[in-house]
Enzyme design. Structure first.
Site, PDB file in Angstrom:
ATOM      1  CE  LYS A 132       4.175  -0.358   1.166  1.00  0.00           C
ATOM      2  NZ  LYS A 132       5.374  -0.385   0.289  1.00  0.00           N
ATOM      3  CE  LYS A 168       5.686  -3.387   2.995  1.00  0.00           C
ATOM      4  NZ  LYS A 168       6.598  -3.381   1.829  1.00  0.00           N
ATOM      5  CG  ASP A 227       8.944  -0.406   1.648  1.00  0.00           C
ATOM      6  OD1 ASP A 227       9.310   0.787   1.588  1.00  0.00           O
ATOM      7  OD2 ASP A 227       7.805  -0.787   1.352  1.00  0.00           O
TER       8      ASP A 227
END
Length: 211
Positions: A173, A148, A87
């Site tokens: 996400k 995300k 991430d």
């Protein structure tokens, strides 16, 4: 979806600046018990025993202002030490400045460095809707796998509106401030494929056995 299906979508997370090995051990144990994934600091990747558990870690965290070369090095190191997913935080300042090609190049360097999925953290609380769209476009152009919402360290987190916007581009996400089953369900209904939360156990326990 039932509890097990929900759990498989949750990245049970511990990323605070005071995170200890014991904190990571607890999160890994809870994730294993409830069927969740984990997202932990890169320095603790070796703390995760070999098991059937998807392990994510963070790159350029939490502000995204590392050099591209530093992010590349972090990514390779994390992958070599066992991370299954990365991430990464995009460079918010470059995005706000309109430097699209630089933002794309920063992300693409990480994507190209590793053979595992890369999620791009936009830090949506700091962005206008136009900037969110440009961030998503940069992630698409760079070949990222997910976008995300947030790190959880800015003033704000995931919202239904942001998830709906981002889902037009890539799998999402939703992360930042999600603390209950009801909040997680709202994000999934808005289009989120994954949920990032430090409250993973509470979210799973709050879910009905089946729907």
């Amino acid at each position: 979806m039932d509890r097990s299906e929900l759990a498989a979508r949750i990245d049970h997370t511990v990323l605070g600046p005071a995170t200890t090995p014991a904190d990571v051990e607890r999160v890994v144990s809870e994730a294993s018990e409830y069927g969740m994934n984990v997202c932990i600091p890169p320095c603790y990747l070796e703390e995760v025993p070999t098991m059937e558990l998807t392990v994510a870690t963070v790159i350029g965290f939490p502000h995204g202002q590392h050099s591209t070369a530093a992010k590349h090095g972090e990514a390779v190191d994390a992958w070599q030490r066992g991370a299954d997913e990365l991430d990464m935080v995009l460079n918010v300042g470059l995005l706000k400045a309109g430097n699209h090609e630089e933002v794309v190049a920063d992300i693409a360097e990480v994507v190209a460095a590793v053979p595992v999925p890369v999620k791009v953290i936009l830090e949506t609380p700091l962005l206008t809707d136009d900037e969110k769209r440009r961030g998503c476009e940069a992630a698409v152009d760079a070949g990222a796998d997910f976008v995300k919402t947030a790190t959880g360290f800015a003033d704000g987190g995931a919202t239904v509106d942001d998830v709906e916007l981002m889902a037009e581009y890539l799998p999402v996400k939703a992360s930042g401030g999600i603390g209950s089953y009801e909040e997680a369900r709202a994000m999934i209904e808005a289009g989120a494929e994954r949920i990032g939360a430090s409250s993973g156990v509470a979210i799973v326990k709050g879910a009905p056995d089946a729907e």
